[in-house]
Design an enzyme around this catalytic site. Structure first.
Site, PDB file in Angstrom:
ATOM      1  N   ARG A  36      30.097  57.238  41.840  1.00 41.39           N
ATOM      2  CA  ARG A  36      29.305  57.875  40.378  1.00 41.39           C
ATOM      3  C   ARG A  36      27.827  57.776  40.413  1.00 41.39           C
ATOM      4  O   ARG A  36      27.166  56.775  41.046  1.00 41.39           O
ATOM      5  CB  ARG A  36      30.021  57.220  39.238  1.00 41.39           C
ATOM      6  CG  ARG A  36      29.451  57.779  37.792  1.00 41.39           C
ATOM      7  CD  ARG A  36      29.857  56.794  36.803  1.00 41.39           C
ATOM      8  NE  ARG A  36      29.000  55.648  36.466  1.00 41.39           N
ATOM      9  CZ  ARG A  36      28.948  54.998  35.450  1.00 41.39           C
ATOM     10  NH1 ARG A  36      29.855  54.959  34.490  1.00 41.39           N
ATOM     11  NH2 ARG A  36      28.208  53.869  35.323  1.00 41.39           N
ATOM     12  N   TYR A  70      22.063  54.141  29.712  1.00 41.33           N
ATOM     13  CA  TYR A  70      23.165  53.523  30.375  1.00 41.33           C
ATOM     14  C   TYR A  70      23.409  53.467  31.530  1.00 41.33           C
ATOM     15  O   TYR A  70      22.949  54.689  32.188  1.00 41.33           O
ATOM     16  CB  TYR A  70      24.407  54.471  29.502  1.00 41.33           C
ATOM     17  CG  TYR A  70      25.657  54.452  30.123  1.00 41.33           C
ATOM     18  CD1 TYR A  70      26.227  55.163  31.153  1.00 41.33           C
ATOM     19  CD2 TYR A  70      26.442  53.008  30.245  1.00 41.33           C
ATOM     20  CE1 TYR A  70      27.135  55.038  31.814  1.00 41.33           C
ATOM     21  CE2 TYR A  70      27.477  52.689  30.833  1.00 41.33           C
ATOM     22  CZ  TYR A  70      27.778  53.789  31.752  1.00 41.33           C
ATOM     23  OH  TYR A  70      28.953  53.404  32.407  1.00 41.33           O
ATOM     24  N   ASP A  74      28.620  60.410  34.377  1.00 36.16           N
ATOM     25  CA  ASP A  74      29.046  60.135  32.978  1.00 36.16           C
ATOM     26  C   ASP A  74      28.046  60.270  32.114  1.00 36.16           C
ATOM     27  O   ASP A  74      26.853  59.871  31.969  1.00 36.16           O
ATOM     28  CB  ASP A  74      29.336  58.515  33.019  1.00 36.16           C
ATOM     29  CG  ASP A  74      29.867  58.259  31.871  1.00 36.16           C
ATOM     30  OD1 ASP A  74      30.476  56.956  31.827  1.00 36.16           O
ATOM     31  OD2 ASP A  74      30.185  58.759  30.891  1.00 36.16           O
ATOM     32  N   HIS A 103      28.542  59.967  28.898  1.00 36.63           N
ATOM     33  CA  HIS A 103      28.590  58.750  27.892  1.00 36.63           C
ATOM     34  C   HIS A 103      28.239  59.479  26.479  1.00 36.63           C
ATOM     35  O   HIS A 103      27.550  58.818  25.639  1.00 36.63           O
ATOM     36  CB  HIS A 103      27.419  57.902  28.255  1.00 36.63           C
ATOM     37  CG  HIS A 103      27.955  56.463  27.941  1.00 36.63           C
ATOM     38  ND1 HIS A 103      27.877  55.665  27.028  1.00 36.63           N
ATOM     39  CD2 HIS A 103      28.864  55.619  28.760  1.00 36.63           C
ATOM     40  CE1 HIS A 103      28.471  54.561  27.129  1.00 36.63           C
ATOM     41  NE2 HIS A 103      29.338  54.664  28.389  1.00 36.63           N
ATOM     42  N   GLU A 161      31.863  63.455  33.120  1.00 38.18           N
ATOM     43  CA  GLU A 161      32.734  62.328  31.981  1.00 38.18           C
ATOM     44  C   GLU A 161      32.147  62.451  30.804  1.00 38.18           C
ATOM     45  O   GLU A 161      30.769  62.357  30.454  1.00 38.18           O
ATOM     46  CB  GLU A 161      32.730  61.101  32.775  1.00 38.18           C
ATOM     47  CG  GLU A 161      33.362  60.132  31.846  1.00 38.18           C
ATOM     48  CD  GLU A 161      33.312  58.759  32.577  1.00 38.18           C
ATOM     49  OE1 GLU A 161      33.016  58.538  33.682  1.00 38.18           O
ATOM     50  OE2 GLU A 161      33.528  57.823  31.613  1.00 38.18           O
ATOM     51  N   GLU A 193      38.026  57.549  27.689  1.00 42.66           N
ATOM     52  CA  GLU A 193      37.899  56.245  27.684  1.00 42.66           C
ATOM     53  C   GLU A 193      37.990  55.449  26.499  1.00 42.66           C
ATOM     54  O   GLU A 193      38.396  54.272  26.349  1.00 42.66           O
ATOM     55  CB  GLU A 193      36.746  55.615  28.760  1.00 42.66           C
ATOM     56  CG  GLU A 193      35.386  55.751  28.033  1.00 42.66           C
ATOM     57  CD  GLU A 193      34.080  55.242  29.008  1.00 42.66           C
ATOM     58  OE1 GLU A 193      34.243  55.710  30.203  1.00 42.66           O
ATOM     59  OE2 GLU A 193      33.499  54.759  28.409  1.00 42.66           O
ATOM     60  N   ARG A 228      40.774  59.853  31.099  1.00 41.98           N
ATOM     61  CA  ARG A 228      39.866  58.667  31.250  1.00 41.98           C
ATOM     62  C   ARG A 228      40.575  57.389  30.826  1.00 41.98           C
ATOM     63  O   ARG A 228      40.016  56.260  30.788  1.00 41.98           O
ATOM     64  CB  ARG A 228      38.502  58.846  30.843  1.00 41.98           C
ATOM     65  CG  ARG A 228      37.769  59.543  31.743  1.00 41.98           C
ATOM     66  CD  ARG A 228      37.421  59.126  33.258  1.00 41.98           C
ATOM     67  NE  ARG A 228      36.323  58.002  32.760  1.00 41.98           N
ATOM     68  CZ  ARG A 228      36.334  56.830  33.424  1.00 41.98           C
ATOM     69  NH1 ARG A 228      37.262  56.303  34.261  1.00 41.98           N
ATOM     70  NH2 ARG A 228      35.349  55.939  33.391  1.00 41.98           N
ATOM     71  N   GLU A 234      38.141  54.372  38.589  1.00 44.50           N
ATOM     72  CA  GLU A 234      36.901  53.473  38.597  1.00 44.50           C
ATOM     73  C   GLU A 234      37.144  52.114  39.048  1.00 44.50           C
ATOM     74  O   GLU A 234      37.947  51.470  38.858  1.00 44.50           O
ATOM     75  CB  GLU A 234      36.465  53.792  37.151  1.00 44.50           C
ATOM     76  CG  GLU A 234      35.207  53.152  36.878  1.00 44.50           C
ATOM     77  CD  GLU A 234      34.688  53.332  35.765  1.00 44.50           C
ATOM     78  OE1 GLU A 234      35.253  53.821  34.807  1.00 44.50           O
ATOM     79  OE2 GLU A 234      33.396  53.032  35.248  1.00 44.50           O
ATOM     80  N   TRP A 272      25.677  56.012  22.051  1.00 43.28           N
ATOM     81  CA  TRP A 272      25.324  55.256  23.060  1.00 43.28           C
ATOM     82  C   TRP A 272      26.080  55.704  24.294  1.00 43.28           C
ATOM     83  O   TRP A 272      27.287  55.710  24.389  1.00 43.28           O
ATOM     84  CB  TRP A 272      25.355  53.839  23.006  1.00 43.28           C
ATOM     85  CG  TRP A 272      24.964  52.947  24.089  1.00 43.28           C
ATOM     86  CD1 TRP A 272      23.697  52.760  24.369  1.00 43.28           C
ATOM     87  CD2 TRP A 272      25.862  52.359  24.909  1.00 43.28           C
ATOM     88  NE1 TRP A 272      23.560  52.257  25.810  1.00 43.28           N
ATOM     89  CE2 TRP A 272      25.054  51.702  26.035  1.00 43.28           C
ATOM     90  CE3 TRP A 272      27.286  52.127  25.194  1.00 43.28           C
ATOM     91  CZ2 TRP A 272      25.534  50.975  26.873  1.00 43.28           C
ATOM     92  CZ3 TRP A 272      27.666  51.451  26.267  1.00 43.28           C
ATOM     93  CH2 TRP A 272      26.864  50.728  27.124  1.00 43.28           C
TER      94      TRP A 272
HETATM   95  C1  CS2 Z   1      31.496  53.582  31.073  1.00 46.82           C
HETATM   96  C2  CS2 Z   1      31.582  52.270  30.676  1.00 46.82           C
HETATM   97  O1  CS2 Z   1      32.445  53.174  33.138  1.00 46.82           O
HETATM   98  C3  CS2 Z   1      32.189  53.853  32.198  1.00 46.82           C
HETATM   99  O2  CS2 Z   1      32.852  55.075  32.285  1.00 46.82           O
HETATM  100  O3  CS2 Z   1      31.800  54.726  30.048  1.00 46.82           O
HETATM  101  O4  CS2 Z   1      31.156  51.261  31.514  1.00 46.82           O
HETATM  102  C4  CS2 Z   1      31.589  51.998  29.171  1.00 46.82           C
HETATM  103  O5  CS2 Z   1      30.083  52.142  28.995  1.00 46.82           O
HETATM  104  C5  CS2 Z   1      31.789  50.677  28.920  1.00 46.82           C
HETATM  105  O6  CS2 Z   1      33.182  50.483  28.971  1.00 46.82           O
HETATM  106  C6  CS2 Z   1      31.732  50.171  27.510  1.00 46.82           C
HETATM  107  O7  CS2 Z   1      32.130  48.701  27.217  1.00 46.82           O
HETATM  108 MG    MG Z   2      32.341  56.451  30.565  1.00 51.48          MG
END
Ligand code: CS2
Ligand code: MG
Length: 413
Positions: free
Chosen positions: A147, A159, A221, A223, A247, A273, A294, A350, A413
């Site tokens: 990634r 991030y 990602d 995000h 993602e 996720e 995810r 992941e 975020w």
């Molecule tokens: C992120 C996560 O790994 C990922 O795909 O989206 O690290 C996410 O930021 C964290 O799980 C938040 O706690």
């Molecule tokens: Mg993620």
């Protein structure tokens, strides 16, 4: 197998984790991950006050019935806190069931469908040279999929990129949930500029492809930060770089937003996720609006729920891409790996390595070899928790950051 104890262990070896341990009258124990990054105490309270007392005296072997009892019996449905608590109970009961059967959990799920689960690691850097160094380092560690996250010119922190981005090796210092240093704990605030991000990311992937060639599976990602049309633009702009997936391209509270992205780009999409129920996916699966789900075992409601989700996804040709950052504990990671090994529609896993301090508390048997993860053949989930080590790392409040646009508007975020 009567349940005699259900204990909640909160520990913080580098970051906070919430773990449930269930014990039966014949001394078998099972572990479940209940970690919800930034909201750990809410899940701890839910488990201690509303779940654990209901488990005592119950039959540890009745996994499906216990899941339905905790899900439907609460009346109030779904939500990240409830489903993380149910997930922990479910993981622990599957751990016990497999230990009682004397086999690794994946054998109870149908046995192995592959030799190992393809893992992807997290390469990142504050600028393109650091990103390239980080990719090189991950290839040297044996990763076969990577990634890519990058700093954005003009933005202080983004991030996925550790502030002290030491591009070499596996960094354990990237933990987005910040701990307060004295005084009341509050989330740190970061500034975001989507247009700057959309201008920069194609340059990053152009540089990575130029350096490492067309074959290496690359992921990114988003995000949750883009509008659907912005995500469509990025997906289209990244098509020359042939991503494995983009993602969380857009917040998926309205899953139909993905229809617009799908109309504009062939870049594969992954989402889920932050979902906590297979019902959150809705048209994302039935209309084939995504290519990978995810969810993590910890947040979707456990092994029982994850199997149902992946069977539903398989109907539409959608594969797994389970969430696996360091805020999924080694217990949650172990549960994921057993499912990864067994299901037919496995996609990718992941894998953000946990820190040595975390592994002092969680005694793991899964292994990462030549880019693949294997849960091991230890009976159960193959993981134990060292209570003495856990007690050495007391909980410390930590929050995920809050994002604001350059005009101060709160953003995702
Ligand atoms: C992120 C996560 O790994 C990922 O795909 O989206 O690290 C996410 O930021 C964290 O799980 C938040 O706690
Ligand atoms: Mg993620």
């Amino acid at each position: 197998m009567k349940i005699t104890a259900a204990d909640v262990i909160v520990t913080s070896p580098g970051r906070n984790f919430v773990t449930l341990r269930i014990t039966t009258e014949d001394g078998l124990t099972g572990l479940g991950d209940a970690t919800l990054n930034g909201r750990e105490l809410a899940v701890e309270a839910y488990l201690r006050s509303h779940v654990a007392p209901l488990l005592i005296g119950g039959d540890a072997g009745r996994i499906e019935d216990t899941w339905q009892y905790l899900y439907r019996g609460a009346y109030w449905r779904r939500g990240p806190v409830t489903m993380a608590a149910i997930a922990a109970v479910d993981m622990a009961l599957w751990d016990i069931k497999a230990k009682a059967a004397g086999m690794p959990l994946y054998q109870l799920l149908g046995g192995a469908s592959r030799t190992g689960a393809l893992a992807y690691g997290h390469a990142s850097g504050r600028d393109i040279p650091e990103v390239l160094d980080s990719v090189r380092s991950h290839l040297e560690q044996g990763y076969r999929a990577i990634r890519i996250q990058s700093g954005i010119p003009g933005l202080d922190s983004v991030y996925g990129v550790a502030a002290s981005s030491a591009a070499g090796g596996e960094r354990y210092d990237y933990e987005p949930a910040r701990r307060s240093l004295g005084g009341p704990s509050r989330p740190v605030e970061e500034t975001w500029d989507t247009r700057a991000y959309l201008r920069h990311m194609p340059r990053v992937f152009e540089a990575v492809r130029a350096e490492f060639g067309p074959e290496l599976p690359l992921l990114h990602d988003g995000h949750h930060r883009m509008t659907p049309i912005q995500a469509a633009k990025l997906g289209k702009d990244l098509e020359p770089y042939d991503l494995f997936w983009l993602e969380d391209a857009t917040p998926a509270e309205d899953p139909t937003a993905l229809r617009l992205i799908r109309q504009h780009t062939t870049t594969p999409l992954a989402i889920g996720e932050i979902f906590n129920s297979l019902h959150d996916y809705g048209p994302l699966l039935s209309e084939r609006l995504i290519d990978y789900v995810r969810s993590a075992v910890t947040h979707i409601g456990g092994v029982t729920a994850m199997r149902k989700l992946l069977d539903l996804a398989a109907v539409y040709g959608v594969k797994s891409g389970m969430h696996g950052p360091t805020d999924i504990s080694p217990v949650g990671m172990a549960a994921a790996l057993h499912i990864d090994l067994a299901v037919h529609n496995f996609g990718i896993q992941e894998y953000m390595k946990h820190s040595p301090r975390t592994l002092e508390v969680f005694l793991t048997s899964y292994r990462f070899t030549d880019g693949l993860l294997h849960p091991s053949d230890t009976p159960g989930l193959g993981i134990e928790l060292d209570d003495e080590a856990a007690a050495r790392f007391p909980y410390e409040q930590a929050y995920l950051p809050v994002n604001r646009l350059t005009d101060g508007t709160v953003h995702d975020w």
